[in-house]
Write a protein that holds these residues in place. Structure first.
Motif, short mmCIF file in Angstrom:
data_model
loop_
_atom_site.label_atom_id
_atom_site.label_comp_id
_atom_site.label_asym_id
_atom_site.label_seq_id
_atom_site.Cartn_x
_atom_site.Cartn_y
_atom_site.Cartn_z
N ASN A 83 0.74 -1.21 0.02
CA ASN A 83 0.03 0.16 -0.09
C ASN A 83 0.93 1.38 0.04
O ASN A 83 1.75 1.56 1.00
N LEU A 84 0.69 2.02 -1.04
CA LEU A 84 1.76 3.20 -1.03
C LEU A 84 1.17 3.90 0.12
O LEU A 84 2.54 4.87 0.46
N LYS A 85 0.19 4.26 0.74
CA LYS A 85 -0.03 5.17 1.89
C LYS A 85 0.88 4.68 3.26
O LYS A 85 1.29 5.33 3.53
N ASP A 86 1.01 3.42 3.30
CA ASP A 86 1.71 2.89 4.30
C ASP A 86 3.16 3.24 4.24
O ASP A 86 3.71 3.41 5.04
N LEU A 87 3.54 2.90 3.12
CA LEU A 87 5.05 3.41 2.52
C LEU A 87 5.28 4.76 2.84
O LEU A 87 6.41 5.07 3.64
N GLN A 88 4.40 5.64 2.50
CA GLN A 88 4.73 6.92 2.72
C GLN A 88 4.68 7.37 4.06
O GLN A 88 5.31 8.28 4.57
N ASP A 89 3.74 6.82 4.75
CA ASP A 89 3.51 7.19 6.21
C ASP A 89 4.84 6.49 7.17
O ASP A 89 5.30 7.43 7.91
N PHE A 90 5.53 5.49 6.65
CA PHE A 90 6.66 4.89 7.46
C PHE A 90 7.77 5.70 7.01
O PHE A 90 8.55 6.02 7.72
N LEU A 91 7.98 6.26 5.78
CA LEU A 91 9.14 6.87 5.37
C LEU A 91 9.10 8.38 6.07
O LEU A 91 10.02 8.97 6.39
N GLY A 92 7.75 8.97 6.29
CA GLY A 92 7.64 10.23 6.96
C GLY A 92 8.24 10.15 8.46
O GLY A 92 8.64 11.31 8.84
N LYS A 93 8.09 9.04 9.14
CA LYS A 93 8.57 8.72 10.51
C LYS A 93 9.95 8.20 10.50
O LYS A 93 10.27 8.46 11.81
N ALA A 94 10.48 8.00 9.54
CA ALA A 94 11.57 7.09 9.61
C ALA A 94 12.82 8.14 10.01
O ALA A 94 12.96 9.35 9.61
N GLU A 95 13.99 7.59 10.78
CA GLU A 95 14.91 8.31 11.01
C GLU A 95 16.13 7.57 10.15
O GLU A 95 16.53 6.28 10.08
N LEU A 96 17.08 8.52 9.75
CA LEU A 96 18.15 8.00 9.06
C LEU A 96 19.35 7.59 10.03
O LEU A 96 19.59 8.06 10.78
N ALA A 97 20.05 6.67 9.55
CA ALA A 97 21.43 6.12 10.13
C ALA A 97 22.64 6.46 9.48
O ALA A 97 22.74 6.10 8.44
N ALA A 98 23.50 7.33 10.22
CA ALA A 98 24.67 7.83 9.50
C ALA A 98 25.91 6.65 9.23
O ALA A 98 25.70 5.79 10.11
N VAL A 99 26.36 6.66 8.35
CA VAL A 99 27.63 6.16 7.91
C VAL A 99 28.52 6.19 8.83
O VAL A 99 29.10 7.24 9.22
N ARG A 100 29.39 5.33 9.39
CA ARG A 100 30.30 5.19 10.24
C ARG A 100 31.88 4.99 9.41
O ARG A 100 31.91 4.39 8.48
#
Length: 100
Positions: A83-100
């Motif tokens: 479902n595109l709405k679920d994908l969009q909602d998840f990405l809106g709340k997602a936090e990025l992880a920095a490369v170490r």
């Protein structure tokens, strides 16, 4: 596979890349067909690579159907409904992880 679904998924991922990654995104690659599934990659020089897979399942005597989205690189692997709405909602709340 419905081309409009692939185009809309690409649009959502490009929007996510612009808002979350700012200027550190090198590119959004995809959709790349892998068998019956499709993969997108968001490549950055500052954050971990984010991969989104649109998985399908093959019916015994019929066309393949959507199984769902799988998102890698934003914490642990996350399986979402197709479902595109679920994908969009998840990405809106997602936090990025920095490369170490």
């Amino acid at each position: 596979m419905d081309k409009s679904l692939l185009d809309e998924t690409t649009r959502i991922l490009n929007e996510f890349a612009r808002t979350k990654f700012s200027a550190q995104v090198l590119e959004v690659q995809g959709p790349i067909q892998e068998g019956a599934s499709y993969r997108w990659r968001i490549v950055s020089n500052r954050y971990k690579e984010v991969t989104v897979l649109l998985a399908t399942k093959k019916a015994l005597f019929g066309r393949s159907a959507l199984a769902g989205f799988e998102v890698y690189g934003l914490g642990e692997r996350k399986a979402l409904e197709p479902n595109l709405k679920d994908l969009q909602d998840f990405l809106g709340k997602a936090e990025l992880a920095a490369v170490r």
